[in-house]
Design an enzyme around this catalytic site. Structure first.
Site, short mmCIF file in Angstrom:
data_model
loop_
_atom_site.label_atom_id
_atom_site.label_comp_id
_atom_site.label_asym_id
_atom_site.label_seq_id
_atom_site.Cartn_x
_atom_site.Cartn_y
_atom_site.Cartn_z
N GLY A 196 25.37 -16.64 20.52
CA GLY A 196 25.95 -15.38 20.07
C GLY A 196 26.48 -14.77 21.33
O GLY A 196 26.17 -15.27 22.42
N GLY B 266 32.01 -13.19 10.41
CA GLY B 266 32.42 -13.25 11.82
C GLY B 266 31.83 -14.42 12.56
O GLY B 266 31.83 -14.44 13.79
N LYS C 145 31.19 -30.02 23.71
CA LYS C 145 29.83 -29.72 24.18
C LYS C 145 29.07 -31.01 24.50
O LYS C 145 28.45 -31.14 25.55
CB LYS C 145 29.07 -28.91 23.12
CG LYS C 145 29.60 -27.51 22.94
CD LYS C 145 28.79 -26.77 21.89
CE LYS C 145 29.48 -25.48 21.50
NZ LYS C 145 28.80 -24.74 20.44
N ASP D 109 35.17 -28.56 19.18
CA ASP D 109 34.32 -27.75 20.06
C ASP D 109 32.97 -28.42 20.26
O ASP D 109 32.42 -28.46 21.37
CB ASP D 109 34.16 -26.34 19.46
CG ASP D 109 33.68 -25.34 20.50
OD1 ASP D 109 34.29 -25.28 21.58
OD2 ASP D 109 32.67 -24.66 20.24
N ALA E 250 40.21 -9.20 33.67
CA ALA E 250 41.54 -9.52 33.13
C ALA E 250 41.41 -9.99 31.69
O ALA E 250 40.45 -10.68 31.35
CB ALA E 250 42.20 -10.62 33.96
N GLU F 23 35.74 -18.84 14.20
CA GLU F 23 36.92 -18.36 14.91
C GLU F 23 37.85 -17.74 13.86
O GLU F 23 37.70 -18.03 12.66
CB GLU F 23 37.64 -19.55 15.58
CG GLU F 23 36.86 -20.22 16.69
CD GLU F 23 36.64 -19.31 17.88
OE1 GLU F 23 37.53 -18.52 18.22
OE2 GLU F 23 35.54 -19.36 18.46
N THR G 121 37.42 -17.03 29.31
CA THR G 121 38.53 -17.12 28.37
C THR G 121 38.23 -18.32 27.47
O THR G 121 37.23 -19.01 27.66
CB THR G 121 39.85 -17.41 29.12
OG1 THR G 121 39.81 -18.76 29.62
CG2 THR G 121 40.04 -16.47 30.30
N LYS H 284 34.65 -24.13 27.95
CA LYS H 284 34.33 -25.56 28.09
C LYS H 284 35.53 -26.42 28.49
O LYS H 284 35.37 -27.57 28.89
CB LYS H 284 33.84 -26.11 26.73
CG LYS H 284 32.55 -25.50 26.26
CD LYS H 284 32.27 -25.85 24.80
CE LYS H 284 32.79 -24.87 23.83
NZ LYS H 284 32.27 -23.54 23.78
N GLU I 134 26.01 -22.91 32.43
CA GLU I 134 24.91 -22.96 31.46
C GLU I 134 25.35 -22.62 30.04
O GLU I 134 24.89 -23.22 29.07
CB GLU I 134 23.81 -21.98 31.91
CG GLU I 134 22.55 -22.00 31.06
CD GLU I 134 21.89 -23.37 31.02
OE1 GLU I 134 21.34 -23.79 32.04
OE2 GLU I 134 21.92 -24.02 29.95
N1 NAP Z 1 31.18 -16.49 21.33
C1 NAP Z 1 30.16 -17.29 21.62
O1 NAP Z 1 29.07 -17.16 21.06
C2 NAP Z 1 30.33 -18.37 22.67
C3 NAP Z 1 29.26 -19.26 22.93
C4 NAP Z 1 29.40 -20.22 23.94
C5 NAP Z 1 30.59 -20.30 24.65
N2 NAP Z 1 31.61 -19.45 24.33
C6 NAP Z 1 32.87 -19.59 25.08
O2 NAP Z 1 33.10 -18.40 25.84
C7 NAP Z 1 34.49 -18.15 25.93
C8 NAP Z 1 34.76 -16.75 25.44
O3 NAP Z 1 34.33 -16.61 24.10
P1 NAP Z 1 34.63 -15.25 23.31
O4 NAP Z 1 33.91 -15.38 22.03
O5 NAP Z 1 34.39 -14.09 24.17
O6 NAP Z 1 36.21 -15.42 23.07
P2 NAP Z 1 37.28 -14.30 22.71
O7 NAP Z 1 36.61 -13.15 22.05
O8 NAP Z 1 38.40 -15.01 22.03
O9 NAP Z 1 37.79 -13.77 24.14
C9 NAP Z 1 38.65 -14.48 24.98
C10 NAP Z 1 39.16 -13.52 26.03
O10 NAP Z 1 39.98 -14.24 26.93
C11 NAP Z 1 41.16 -13.45 27.19
N3 NAP Z 1 42.24 -14.30 27.65
C12 NAP Z 1 43.06 -15.10 26.95
N4 NAP Z 1 43.93 -15.71 27.77
C13 NAP Z 1 43.62 -15.28 29.03
C14 NAP Z 1 44.15 -15.54 30.30
N5 NAP Z 1 45.16 -16.39 30.47
N6 NAP Z 1 43.60 -14.93 31.38
C15 NAP Z 1 42.56 -14.06 31.23
N7 NAP Z 1 42.02 -13.77 30.04
C16 NAP Z 1 42.55 -14.38 28.95
C17 NAP Z 1 41.44 -12.81 25.85
O11 NAP Z 1 42.34 -11.73 26.05
P3 NAP Z 1 42.76 -10.72 24.88
O12 NAP Z 1 41.54 -9.83 24.69
O13 NAP Z 1 43.93 -10.02 25.43
O14 NAP Z 1 43.06 -11.58 23.69
C18 NAP Z 1 40.02 -12.38 25.47
O15 NAP Z 1 39.71 -11.17 26.10
C19 NAP Z 1 35.18 -19.25 25.10
O16 NAP Z 1 35.60 -20.28 25.94
C20 NAP Z 1 34.07 -19.73 24.17
O17 NAP Z 1 34.24 -21.08 23.77
C21 NAP Z 1 31.50 -18.49 23.38
#
Ligand code: NAP
Length: 362
Positions: free
Chosen positions: A343, A215, A233, A229, A43, A218, A111, A135, A157
């Protein structure tokens, strides 16, 4: 072969990497652990793909390709949503699983949404397991969040340190009766990059612009610069250590002033130049003492701080994305975990590792 149904909530950078890793890891999971992950649902914010027997690898590939092109996971579902105004809620999605007689389901929250607690709770009520990269539920008010710590069917993790084994290490320390005295770390790769640019003489606003262009931030860099954030953590680590801390117990230094909070992103990017001079003075003052500025979190039982700190330039900590645990056993010389920061691939690998861990125990 143990077949494990998986519901993936979120299909952004980490979600797509996870789906790819599940597909690429199929033969390894079969031979090493006798596990097959059946992704029954994916989803995003707008739509849902559901297949009770598990989406095929071709369908998962199509989902990844669609998301990479900026499309929803299910364009048809999106069209229906426009017509009916409805996409099944995340609670509905969890309810579909027992209705389809699925057992031993793993629900993955990747998400970045607040308010996922009822979804997590519903999954736990059905006896399912939950993996979080998000988180926010763990860092919410302690009253609600405490259920998620040390829960037999929850893993998280990736919430700290991406795929580095930070949570696993802390859990092992606690399981072996060590006592945590202090937790310290540079917990944001993005802020680490900006600090290193400052060392090189780059102006603060330019460093932020470069991080955004690469990139690393955010879409709105204030989400990184505000420090919340990082606060989440370190709070997660502190709560694991047995300290029921709340947000107010952790002082957070934001790298932009409150009056810049309401600006549009382009306006903020311009306005940030006003912060350059003060930041340069801080960098120079640290350098005069042989130090560099690093955005650091420090926490102990009674609370802590998150913000810029001068660290001796010749200390390994100045160049490392690290987390340190000072404990009863590691007192004089804290236990350090360092390495490449988060990443999407590392984070997804951390999620997948949690899934394997849960599946092995089923
Ligand atoms: N990026 C990293 O390196 C990293 C590292 C550690 C932890 N995290 C954590 O991992 C999570 C995801 O990171 P990301 O970089 O993949 O974020 P992202 O690219 O912003 O992706 C978030 C996803 O969640 C979807 N979403 C939003 N609201 C939703 C809902 N109500 N139900 C279901 N899906 C929903 C979004 O949908 P749409 O595609 O339609 O917008 C998108 O596909 C975050 O909590 C982030 O803090 C990320």
């Amino acid at each position: 072969m143990k077949r494990v149904p998986v519901i993936v909530l979120g299909a952004g950078g980490v979600g797509q990497a996870l789906l790819r890793q599940i597909v690429d890891g199929r033969s390894l999971h079969a031979s090493r652990n006798k596990i097959q992950f059946d992704v029954v649902a994916v989803a995003d914010s707008n739509s849902l793909r559901w297949e009770s027997n598990g989406l095929t690898d071709i369908q998962l590939g199509d989902i990844i390709a669609a998301k990479k092109m900026g499309m929803p996971v299910n364009p048809e579902g999106c069209r229906q949503k426009r017509l009916t105004g409805k996409r099944p809620s995340n609670l509905d999605i969890i309810d579909f699983a027992p209705a389809a007689e699925l057992k031993n389901v793993i629900v993955v929250d990747i998400t970045a949404q607040a308010g996922m607690e009822p979804v997590i709770d519903r999954a736990l009520d059905y006896g399912y397991s939950v993996v979080m990269a998000n988180k926010k539920a763990l860092a919410g008010p302690w009253d609600t969040a405490q259920l998620y710590f040390n829960h037999r069917r929850i893993r998280h993790e990736s919430t700290v340190g991406g795929g580095q084994p930070v949570i696993a290490t802390l859990r092992t320390l606690l399981d072996t009766n060590d006592v945590i005295h202090e937790i310290e770390g540079q917990l944001s790769g993005t802020l680490g990059y900006i600090c290193q640019q400052l060392d090189r003489g780059v102006a603060f606003s330019q460093a932020v612009a470069q991080a955004k262009a690469n990139g690393y931030t955010e879409p709105d860099p204030r989400e990184d610069l505000g420090g919340r954030d990082v606060m989440r953590k370190v709070m997660i680590l502190g709560r694991m250590a047995g300290w029921p801390l709340e947000e107010d117990d952790i002082g957070v230094e934001s790298l932009y002033p409150a009056e810049m909070a309401a600006l549009s992103v382009p306006k903020f990017m311009k306005a940030a130049a006003a912060l350059d001079e003060a930041m340069r003075e801080r960098v120079d003052a640290a350098a005069a003492e042989g130090c560099v500025l690093r955005y650091t979190a420090v926490l102990s039982q009674n609370g802590g701080t998150v913000g810029l700190k001068a660290i001796p330039a010749d200390s390994p900590l100045a160049n490392l994305k690290y987390i340190s645990f000072r404990t009863g056993r590691y007192n004089d010389e804290p236990l350090l975990i360092g390495g490449k920061g988060a990443g999407v691939e590392m984070t997804a690998a951390g999620v997948l590792g949690d899934m394997v861990d849960l599946a092995r125990e089923m």
